[in-house]
Write an enzyme that holds these catalytic residues in place. Structure first.
Site, PDB file in Angstrom:
ATOM      1  N   LYS A 186      -1.588  -1.121   6.213  1.00  0.00           N
ATOM      2  CA  LYS A 186      -0.423  -1.769   5.345  1.00  0.00           C
ATOM      3  C   LYS A 186       0.706  -1.603   6.421  1.00  0.00           C
ATOM      4  CE  LYS A 186       2.037  -4.491   2.841  1.00  0.00           C
ATOM      5  NZ  LYS A 186       3.314  -3.762   2.190  1.00  0.00           N
ATOM      6  N   ASN A 190       2.958  -4.086   8.203  1.00  0.00           N
ATOM      7  CA  ASN A 190       4.349  -4.611   8.217  1.00  0.00           C
ATOM      8  C   ASN A 190       5.133  -4.365   9.556  1.00  0.00           C
ATOM      9  OD1 ASN A 190       3.861  -4.357   5.397  1.00  0.00           O
ATOM     10  ND2 ASN A 190       5.550  -3.286   4.881  1.00  0.00           N
TER      11      ASN A 190
END
Length: 486
Positions: A186, A190
Site C-alpha cells: 500500500k 501511495n
C-alpha cells in the site's frame, strides 16, 4: 448480554470507516460499530446507516460481545500510537484465535511488530492497505492484506466481497504476504500515486505555459487522453476538475492555491528506497516537488528576482507538441512503475516475503487511486515471466519506450527552453538513460573514493569481488579501508 450475531466489528467512524461499514452491509454482512466519541455512533445509526443491519456499541467491550467467533475487529484510525492504544483496549475482550485488522495507512515496520507481538498472545493480526478514497471504500476499494496468514481464511470472503472487481469479476484483493507486506504494498502504491499526480501536473504546466491553453481545452485534451494508453482514474478526474466552474462561472482550478499537502506515505516510500539502495528517483522527486510547492511565499519573492528564458511560448506545431507531452507522460509513468516494482522486489528479498507481482498489479487494477488500463500490461508481463527482473525488460514496455523516447526527449527540450520545471519527467528520462548505459562514470567516482579515503575499487580485467587500492600520489600508504555499502 448482547447476542453474538455480528460478522465483524469496526472501530473508527471517519469517512473511510463509515463507507466500509455500508459496503459490508450491502454485501449481507452484519457489522457492529464503535467510535471513541460515542455520539458519532448514534449519529451514524440515525443518518447514513439508517435502515441497515448495522449495530452500534458504546464501548469496546460491548462491540466485542456482539461478534461471532472468531471475533474479527477492524480498526480504521490514524496510523501510529493511536493504533497501538486501540489494540491495547481491544485485547482484554478477545480470546485466542480472534483477529484484529488494521485498515489504516500504518508503516510496514509497525505491522511487522504487531503481527509478532499479537501472535505471541494467540491473536491473529492483519495489516491491510485500503485504497480508493471515499468512493472506493463505499462501492469497492482495492484491499491489500498482509500479516498472519492463519487469519486470511477468516476474512477472505468479506474482503473479496466488498473489494472492487475487474472486468472478469476477479476481486482487487488477495493475500499479499506475511507481517507488514500488505502495508508495504500500500505504501508503494501511495508513492506511485505521488509520482502519477506529479507527472500529470508537469504535463499540465508544460502545456499551459507553453501553449497558453485554457482549462476548457485541458478538459477536452484529458478526456481524449483517457480514451487511449493513459486511460486511468487520475486522468479521468483531471478532465472533470478542468471542466468544473466556480460560482462566478470561472474555472475553479485556476483559483486553487498551488501548495500541495502530504500525509507521509510518499516520504516513507522514498526513505525505504534509500534504505534498500534502490533508485526510486521519480517518487523521491515527487515528494520534493510537493515540498517545493509549500514554499509559496519564497517562490513569489524569487519570481521577482530570478529570470528564466526570454519569450516563454512554444512556437512549433501545437498538435505535435501535445502528443510529445502525452508520450513523455506515458514513458515517465512506465519508469515510475518499474522503479516501484524494483522496490517491491528488494523489500521482498530483505523481509523474506513472497510477493505475487502480477497479483499486486491486479489488486491495483480496480478500486484504487492509481487504477489504470496500464496495470493490465504489468500483470501480463509478470504472468509471462514471474521472475522478471525489471519491467523495462518486458517486450511491451521496452517496445513503447524505444518507440516514444524521441518524443519524450523533445518534450523535455521544450520544457528546458521554456523554463518550465519538470523534475519528474526529467528524472524519469535520466533513469532510463542511466539504466540502458552499459558503462557509467562510477569508475571515476570509485577512483576518487580510493584517492581520498582508500576505499578500494574493482577492476574490469579481474573477477568481481576482488578489491584493489592504489597509492595515487606516492605519499599514501598501502593500507586500504574496509569495504562497506552505505
Amino acid at each position: 448480554m448482547a447476542s453474538a450475531n455480528c460478522d465483524i466489528g469496526l472501530i473508527g467512524l471517519a469517512v473511510m470507516g463509515q463507507n466500509l461499514v455500508l459496503n459490508m452491509n450491502d454485501h449481507g454482512y452484519k457489522v457492529a460499530v464503535f467510535n471513541r466519541t460515542t455520539s458519532k455512533v448514534d449519529e451514524f445509526l440515525a443518518d447514513e446507516a439508517k435502515g441497515t443491519q448495522v449495530e452500534g456499541a458504546h464501548s469496546i467491550e460491548e462491540l466485542c460481545s456482539k461478534l461471532k467467533s472468531p471475533r474479527r475487529v477492524m480498526i480504521m484510525v490514524k496510523a501510529g500510537d493511536v493504533v497501538d492504544k486501540t489494540i491495547d483496549s481491544i485485547l482484554p475482550h478477545l480470546e485466542k484465535g480472534d483477529i484484529i485488522i488494521d485498515g489504516g495507512n500504518s508503516l510496514f515496520t509497525d505491522s511487522n511488530r504487531r503481527t509478532a507481538d499479537l501472535g505471541a498472545k494467540g491473536i491473529h493480526y492483519i495489516g491491510t492497505g485500503v485504497s480508493g478514497g471515499e468512493e472506493g471504500a463505499r462501492f469497492g476499494p482495492s484491499i491489500m492484506p498482509g500479516g498472519d496468514p492463519a487469519a486470511w481464511p477468516a476474512v477472505k470472503e468479506i474482503f473479496q466481497a466488498i473489494a472492487a472487481k475487474v472486468e472478469d469479476g476477479t476481486p482487487c484483493c488477495d493475500w499479499v504476504g506475511q507481517g507488514g507486506a500488505g502495508h508495504y504494498v500500500k505504501m508503494v502504491h501511495n508513492g506511485i500515486e505521488y509520482g502519477d499526480m506529479q507527472l500529470i501536473g508537469e504535463a499540465y504546466q508544460l502545456l499551459k505555459d507553453g501553449l497558453g491553453l485554457t482549462p476548457d481545452q485541458f478538459a477536452e485534451i484529458f478526456t481524449e487522453w483517457n480514451k487511449g494508453e493513459l486511460d486511468s482514474f487520475l486522468i479521468e478526474i483531471s478532465a472533470i476538475i478542468f471542466g468544473k466552474k466556480d460560482e462566478d462561472g470561472q474555472p475553479l482550478v485556476d483559483k486553487i492555491l498551488d501548495t500541495a499537502g502530504q500525509k507521509g506515505t510518499g516520504k516513507w516510500t522514498a526513505i525505504s528506497a534509500l534504505d534498500l539502495g534502490m533508485p526510486v528517483t521519480l517518487i523521491g522527486e515527487s515528494v520534493f516537488a510537493r515540498c517545493l510547492s509549500a514554499l509559496k511565499n519564497e517562490r513569489v519573492e524569487a519570481s521577482k528576482i530570478l529570470t528564466g528564458p526570454k519569450g516563454g511560448k512554444f512556437t512549433g506545431d501545437q498538435k505535435e507538441f501535445i502528443e510529445n507531452v502525452r508520450r513523455a507522460l506515458y514513458c515517465s509513468k512506465m519508469i515510475s512503475y518499474a522503479q516501484g516494482y524494483m522496490l517491491l522486489r528488494a523489500a521482498e528479498k530483505e523481509q523474506g516475503w513472497t510477493l505475487n507481482m502480477g497479483g499486486v498489479a491486479l489488486m491495483w487494477r480496480g478500486g484504487c487511486i492509481i487504477r489504470s488500463q496500464f496495470l493490465g500490461k504489468i500483470k501480463d508481463a509478470y504472468d509471462k515471466n514471474p521472475k522478471l527482473e525489471n519491467l523495462l525488460m518486458d517486450d511491451f514496455f521496452s517496445g513503447v519506450l524505444n518507440k516514444y523516447q524521441e518524443s519524450w526527449r523533445k518534450a523535455l527540450v521544450a520544457a528546458i527552453e521554456l523554463g518550465v520545471p519538470t523534475p519528474a519527467f526529467s528524472t524519469a528520462l535520466a533513469f532510463y538513460d542511466g539504466y540502458r548505459t552499459a558503462r557509467l562514470p562510477a569508475n571515476l567516482l570509485q577512483a576518487q573514493r580510493d584517492f581520498f579515503g582508500a576505499h578500494t575499487y574493482e577492476r574490469i580485467d579481474k573477477p568481481r569481488g576482488e578489491f584493489f587500492h592504489t597509492n595515487w600520489t606516492g605519499r599514501g600508504g598501502r593500507v586500504s579501508s574496509s569495504t562497506y555499502n552505505a
